[in-house]
Design a protein around this motif. Structure first.
Motif, short mmCIF file in Angstrom:
data_model
loop_
_atom_site.label_atom_id
_atom_site.label_comp_id
_atom_site.label_asym_id
_atom_site.label_seq_id
_atom_site.Cartn_x
_atom_site.Cartn_y
_atom_site.Cartn_z
N ALA A 1 5.22 -0.26 16.76
CA ALA A 1 3.95 -0.97 16.55
C ALA A 1 2.75 -0.08 16.81
N ASN A 2 2.94 1.02 17.52
CA ASN A 2 1.83 1.90 17.89
C ASN A 2 1.83 3.23 17.15
N LEU A 3 2.64 3.37 16.11
CA LEU A 3 2.69 4.62 15.37
C LEU A 3 1.51 4.73 14.41
N HIS A 4 1.13 5.96 14.09
CA HIS A 4 -0.03 6.18 13.21
C HIS A 4 0.37 6.36 11.76
N TYR A 5 1.65 6.25 11.46
CA TYR A 5 2.12 6.36 10.08
C TYR A 5 2.98 5.14 9.75
N TYR A 6 3.13 4.86 8.45
CA TYR A 6 3.89 3.69 7.99
C TYR A 6 3.40 2.40 8.66
N ARG A 7 2.09 2.32 8.92
CA ARG A 7 1.58 1.19 9.70
C ARG A 7 1.85 -0.15 9.01
N PRO B 1 0.83 -1.21 0.00
CA PRO B 1 0.00 0.00 0.00
C PRO B 1 0.86 1.25 0.00
N THR B 2 0.29 2.34 -0.47
CA THR B 2 0.94 3.64 -0.40
C THR B 2 -0.02 4.62 0.27
N GLY B 3 0.56 5.56 1.00
CA GLY B 3 -0.24 6.61 1.62
C GLY B 3 -1.19 6.11 2.68
N ARG B 4 -2.11 6.99 3.07
CA ARG B 4 -3.17 6.73 4.05
C ARG B 4 -2.67 6.15 5.36
N GLY B 5 -1.46 6.51 5.72
CA GLY B 5 -0.91 6.04 6.98
C GLY B 5 -0.36 4.63 6.94
N GLU B 6 -0.54 3.93 5.82
CA GLU B 6 -0.10 2.54 5.72
C GLU B 6 1.30 2.43 5.12
N GLY B 7 1.50 3.05 3.97
CA GLY B 7 2.79 3.04 3.31
C GLY B 7 3.34 4.44 3.18
N ALA B 8 4.41 4.56 2.40
CA ALA B 8 4.95 5.88 2.10
C ALA B 8 4.18 6.46 0.92
N ASP B 9 4.60 7.63 0.43
CA ASP B 9 3.84 8.32 -0.59
C ASP B 9 3.83 7.60 -1.94
N THR B 10 4.90 6.89 -2.24
CA THR B 10 5.00 6.21 -3.53
C THR B 10 5.38 4.75 -3.31
#
Length: 199
Positions: A148-154, A107-116
């Protein structure tokens, strides 16, 4: 119509930046960070996203000691990886190809992956190195619990934690790890680390 007077007050932002500067200085006193300091110039700007090049940039939203330490280490790992990619180009490409095969559609973006897509693959390496280095400072379990508890790069952090040993074997087989300490690098090595992009 009366004239409107609009002033700009940056005093709060300046105080927050100065406080973050003091916290980083205190961290460097508490922990021996020299092995991971490939870049020795840091800018603190209250509203910007942390970034690695051309100098390390931090913001003032890093509320805990661990968050500040982890973010600082994360940006330093970008420098380390930039050095590695230029110093060991064939091995860098082999790692990249292995990650593309293992994670063909991350995945990219939306807090799951990086921008690209490429940045997401890149952070499968950077974030692993971040946890490895952070773990050497605060303990492996504490480092893993933090990310494990961060809201980005989940998705990235979850994948790194789930596949920790397999990624260790991949990175070790190509001599990315153990992490080469900054104080063992030559001026030429550090110049490679300062390049704006990986090879």
């Amino acid at each position: 119509m009366t004239d409107l007077r609009i002033g700009i007050d940056l005093s709060h932002a300046e105080r927050a930046a100065m406080a973050m500067r003091e916290r980083l200085i205190a961290l460097r006193t508490k922990y021996d960070l020299g092995a991971y300091e490939y870049c020795k110039e840091v800018s603190i700007a209250p509203t910007v996203l942390p970034y690695s090049h051309p100098i390390i940039r931090l913001n003032t939203a890093l509320f805990t000691e661990t968050a500040l330490l982890a973010t600082y280490i994360h940006e330093q790992m970008h420098w380390y990886l930039t050095w590695y990619s230029h110093k060991h180009t064939d091995q860098w490409r082999a790692i990249w190809e292995a990650l593309e095969q293992r994670y063909p559609d991350p995945p990219t973006g939306r807090g799951e992956g990086a921008d690209t897509l490429s940045s997401t693959h890149l952070h499968l390496i950077v974030n692993w190195l971040e946890i490895e280095a952070l773990g050497s400072l605060i303990g492996a379990q504490a480092a893993k619990e933090h990310v494990a508890n961060l809201h980005y790069y989940r998705w990235i952090y979850a994948s790194v934690l789930r596949d920790w040993q397999a990624l260790r074997e991949l990175y070790t087989s190509h001599h990315l790890v153990p992490i080469l300490p900054a104080h063992d690098m030559s001026p030429e090595d550090l110049a490679l680390a300062a390049r704006m992009k990986e090879a």
